[in-house]
Design an enzyme around this catalytic site. Structure first.
Site, PDB file in Angstrom:
ATOM      1  N   CYS A   1      -9.869  -9.113  17.109  1.00 47.47           N
ATOM      2  CA  CYS A   1      -9.009  -9.249  15.926  1.00 47.47           C
ATOM      3  C   CYS A   1      -9.618  -8.535  14.715  1.00 47.47           C
ATOM      4  CB  CYS A   1      -8.803 -10.715  15.580  1.00 47.47           C
ATOM      5  SG  CYS A   1      -7.690 -10.959  14.180  1.00 47.47           S
TER       6      CYS A   1
ATOM      7  N   ARG B   1      -8.574  -9.089  11.691  1.00 48.75           N
ATOM      8  CA  ARG B   1      -8.539 -10.029  10.559  1.00 48.75           C
ATOM      9  C   ARG B   1      -9.290 -11.306  10.884  1.00 48.75           C
ATOM     10  NH1 ARG B   1      -2.779  -8.695  10.156  1.00 48.75           N
ATOM     11  NH2 ARG B   1      -2.764  -6.672   9.119  1.00 48.75           N
TER      12      ARG B   1
ATOM     13  N   ARG C   1       7.209   0.050   1.636  1.00 50.26           N
ATOM     14  CA  ARG C   1       7.112  -1.067   2.579  1.00 50.26           C
ATOM     15  C   ARG C   1       5.877  -1.914   2.303  1.00 50.26           C
ATOM     16  NH1 ARG C   1       5.637   3.741   4.268  1.00 50.26           N
ATOM     17  NH2 ARG C   1       4.183   4.084   5.977  1.00 50.26           N
TER      18      ARG C   1
ATOM     19  N   ARG D   1       0.821  -1.209   0.000  1.00 51.08           N
ATOM     20  CA  ARG D   1       0.000   0.000   0.000  1.00 51.08           C
ATOM     21  C   ARG D   1       0.854   1.257   0.000  1.00 51.08           C
ATOM     22  NH1 ARG D   1      -4.108  -0.505   4.301  1.00 51.08           N
ATOM     23  NH2 ARG D   1      -5.128  -1.520   2.554  1.00 51.08           N
ATOM     24  N   TYR D   2       1.930   1.208   0.746  1.00 49.33           N
ATOM     25  CA  TYR D   2       2.799   2.380   0.875  1.00 49.33           C
ATOM     26  C   TYR D   2       3.975   2.244  -0.086  1.00 49.33           C
ATOM     27  CZ  TYR D   2       0.306   3.177   5.289  1.00 49.33           C
ATOM     28  OH  TYR D   2      -0.654   3.393   6.244  1.00 49.33           O
TER      29      TYR D   2
ATOM     30  N   ASP E   1     -10.873  -0.924  14.477  1.00 46.24           N
ATOM     31  CA  ASP E   1     -11.305  -0.949  13.075  1.00 46.24           C
ATOM     32  C   ASP E   1     -12.795  -1.274  12.936  1.00 46.24           C
ATOM     33  OD1 ASP E   1      -8.771  -0.404  12.024  1.00 46.24           O
ATOM     34  OD2 ASP E   1      -8.192  -2.514  12.078  1.00 46.24           O
TER      35      ASP E   1
ATOM     36  N   ASP F   1      -6.702   3.539  11.191  1.00 50.33           N
ATOM     37  CA  ASP F   1      -6.397   2.900   9.917  1.00 50.33           C
ATOM     38  C   ASP F   1      -7.653   3.098   9.069  1.00 50.33           C
ATOM     39  OD1 ASP F   1      -4.886   1.545   8.064  1.00 50.33           O
ATOM     40  OD2 ASP F   1      -4.359  -0.085   9.427  1.00 50.33           O
TER      41      ASP F   1
ATOM     42  N   LYS G   1      -2.831   4.402   7.550  1.00 53.90           N
ATOM     43  CA  LYS G   1      -2.887   4.911   8.919  1.00 53.90           C
ATOM     44  C   LYS G   1      -2.855   6.435   8.928  1.00 53.90           C
ATOM     45  CE  LYS G   1      -0.612   0.806  10.654  1.00 53.90           C
ATOM     46  NZ  LYS G   1      -0.321   0.174   9.345  1.00 53.90           N
TER      47      LYS G   1
ATOM     48  N   CYS H   1      -2.600 -18.112  15.546  1.00 54.69           N
ATOM     49  CA  CYS H   1      -2.154 -17.308  16.679  1.00 54.69           C
ATOM     50  C   CYS H   1      -2.295 -18.173  17.929  1.00 54.69           C
ATOM     51  CB  CYS H   1      -3.041 -16.088  16.877  1.00 54.69           C
ATOM     52  SG  CYS H   1      -2.955 -14.874  15.562  1.00 54.69           S
TER      53      CYS H   1
ATOM     54  N   CYS I   1      -7.623 -13.336  19.615  1.00 55.02           N
ATOM     55  CA  CYS I   1      -8.118 -12.119  20.266  1.00 55.02           C
ATOM     56  C   CYS I   1      -9.533 -11.856  19.765  1.00 55.02           C
ATOM     57  CB  CYS I   1      -7.239 -10.929  19.909  1.00 55.02           C
ATOM     58  SG  CYS I   1      -5.528 -11.142  20.381  1.00 55.02           S
TER      59      CYS I   1
HETATM   60  C1  LIG Z   1       0.616  -0.644   9.133  1.00 57.99           C
HETATM   61  C2  LIG Z   1       1.004  -1.032   7.780  1.00 57.99           C
HETATM   62  C3  LIG Z   1       2.319  -0.889   7.347  1.00 57.99           C
HETATM   63  C4  LIG Z   1       3.415  -0.319   8.220  1.00 57.99           C
HETATM   64  O1  LIG Z   1       3.117   1.026   8.518  1.00 57.99           O
HETATM   65  P1  LIG Z   1       4.056   1.934   9.431  1.00 57.99           P
HETATM   66  O2  LIG Z   1       3.272   3.180   9.642  1.00 57.99           O
HETATM   67  O3  LIG Z   1       5.323   2.133   8.676  1.00 57.99           O
HETATM   68  O4  LIG Z   1       4.305   1.170  10.707  1.00 57.99           O
HETATM   69  C5  LIG Z   1       2.627  -1.258   6.050  1.00 57.99           C
HETATM   70  N1  LIG Z   1       1.665  -1.729   5.222  1.00 57.99           N
HETATM   71  C6  LIG Z   1       0.390  -1.870   5.607  1.00 57.99           C
HETATM   72  C7  LIG Z   1      -0.625  -2.366   4.640  1.00 57.99           C
HETATM   73  C8  LIG Z   1       0.002  -1.523   6.904  1.00 57.99           C
HETATM   74  O5  LIG Z   1      -1.268  -1.672   7.293  1.00 57.99           O
END
Ligand SMILES: *Cc1c(COP(=O)(O)O)cnc(C)c1O
Length: 392
Positions: free
Chosen positions: A155, A157, A139, A135-136, A316, A353, A360, A148, A152
């Protein structure tokens, strides 16, 4: 000092002064007092003995009639699974015990609100290959297991976790690894799940070794609740692996001070001695931790465990967790009661989120009172106002 020097609760005396250790009560074996020490300290045994039935749970705590009914109804939708260690932290009689609320089914799970979504974070939409969300820009989130130690109740998910038919097969793991290998813009991989520490050490090393072998990968992060729900999992073999592929970050998920036992302190101490950098992500849960006092104590104790508070999540819009949701104002108030009043290190970022895959979004108290030309009026934590002048 090496992690291998610290193996027992007694060894913690070599690391911390008594007044710090005293803040972390020893959980012990409780109703499992007749179990051998060896079994109790084995994560394989703890996994095997997970409580997944009403009869099993009744051996540990006294259930109300309502809890018994809820168990039967809710278990059909989302399985119950509780390690003996975590079950043992529950209050025997108090149905509002924060550990019980996180692990025992509640009636609210049956309610579906109109705003609830099957995949509230749009994780599936951002999946270039199954089991990986990109998404980002730099990363990815890599789901490596659907299991798990404890399921939880809050959860996010729920639709995936605890369902063996969705478990990540080897070819799915390999497809994720190959995606990351081909995408040189990725420098940070969040290894998550489910819980990646539900994998064997061998499988986990396979994943980490592959990632570490890629020159564009800088950070490897693990998202795991094992330090909270199964601290026995942090064994020497795991720590040797983590030490071998540094730098590694690990974000865990403490939600309430009651989870912070001497046993969990031992696990976290050994993790940090192996060179892993620890963080914590908690979720605001109604009736569990939705007040400044609890969150402040949680943060202070995290710092003593050498864990940096990282995020507090707004709950969420997943199905079956609406009974846990608090107002956004509650989260803002918690931060307002921390900033300035305690160490900046103790203050996590409050985030939502965003539903639909927006990612986020940080939510903060507003410290800018007004802006007039180059004059900005600010207020501090005591609500006193100050003017700052920007260059013109
Ligand atoms: C939370 C998340 C991350 C990591 O986000 P940071 O803000 O860098 O901790 C990466 N990808 C997805 C899809 C996420 O939900």
């Amino acid at each position: 000092m090496q992690f291998s020097d610290i193996n027992t609760l007694d060894d913690l005396n070599k690391v911390y002064p008594k007044h710090i250790l005293d803040k972390f009560p020893i959980a012990g074996q409780g109703v499992y007092v007749n179990e051998t020490n060896e079994n109790w300290n084995s994560w394989i045994w703890q996994q095997k003995k997970r409580i997944n039935s009403l009869e099993g749970l009744e051996k540990v705590i006294n259930l109300s009639e309502a809890e018994k009914n809820n168990f039967v109804e809710c278990d059909k939708l989302f399985h119950t699974g509780i390690t003996p260690y975590y079950a043992n932290l529950m209050d025997k009689n108090d149905t509002h015990c924060p550990i019980r609320m996180q692990a025992i089914p509640q009636k609210g799970e049956l309610i579906v609100m109109k705003e609830d979504l099957e995949d509230p974070l749009g994780e599936e939409a951002d999946m270039p290959v199954p089991g990986l969300t990109h998404r980002y820009p730099d990363r990815v989130l890599f789901y490596t297991s659907h299991n798990c130690p404890v399921y939880c109740r809050h959860c996010t998910r729920k639709r995936k976790v605890a369902d063996p038919s969705t478990s990540s097969a080897q070819d799915q793991l390999d497809a994720g690894i190959e995606y990351i290998r081909a995408h040189k813009e990725v420098r940070d991989v969040v290894v998550s799940g489910g819980d990646p520490l539900s994998l064997s050490n061998k499988k986990l090393e396979y994943i980490i070794k592959n990632l570490r072998g890629m020159e564009h990968i800088e950070l490897i992060r693990l998202g795991t609740r094992n330090p909270v729900t199964l601290p026995q999992r942090i064994d020497n073999e795991l720590l040797e692996i983590l030490q071998r592929y540094q730098p590694i970050y690990l974000n865990t998920h403490f939600n309430h001070p009651r989870e912070m036992t001497r046993e969990s302190l031992l696990a976290c101490t050994r993790l940090s001695l192996s060179g892993v950098v620890l963080g914590n992500q908690s979720v605001l849960l109604k009736g569990v931790n939705d007040n400044p006092k609890t969150m402040l104590e949680l943060s202070h104790k995290l710092l003593l465990m050498r864990i940096r508070p990282y995020y507090i999540y707004q709950c969420d819009l997943s199905q079956g967790i609406s009974h846990f949701r608090t107002s956004v104002e509650t989260g803002i108030e918690i931060i307002e009661n921390m900033r300035g009043w305690t160490s900046g290190l103790a203050i996590p970022q409050f985030v939502i989120d965003a539903p639909g895959g927006g990612g986020k979004i940080p939510i903060n108290p507003n410290y800018v009172v007004k802006k007039d030309g180059n004059k900005i009026t600010l207020r501090n934590y005591k609500k006193q106002q100050y003017d700052y002048f920007e260059p013109v």
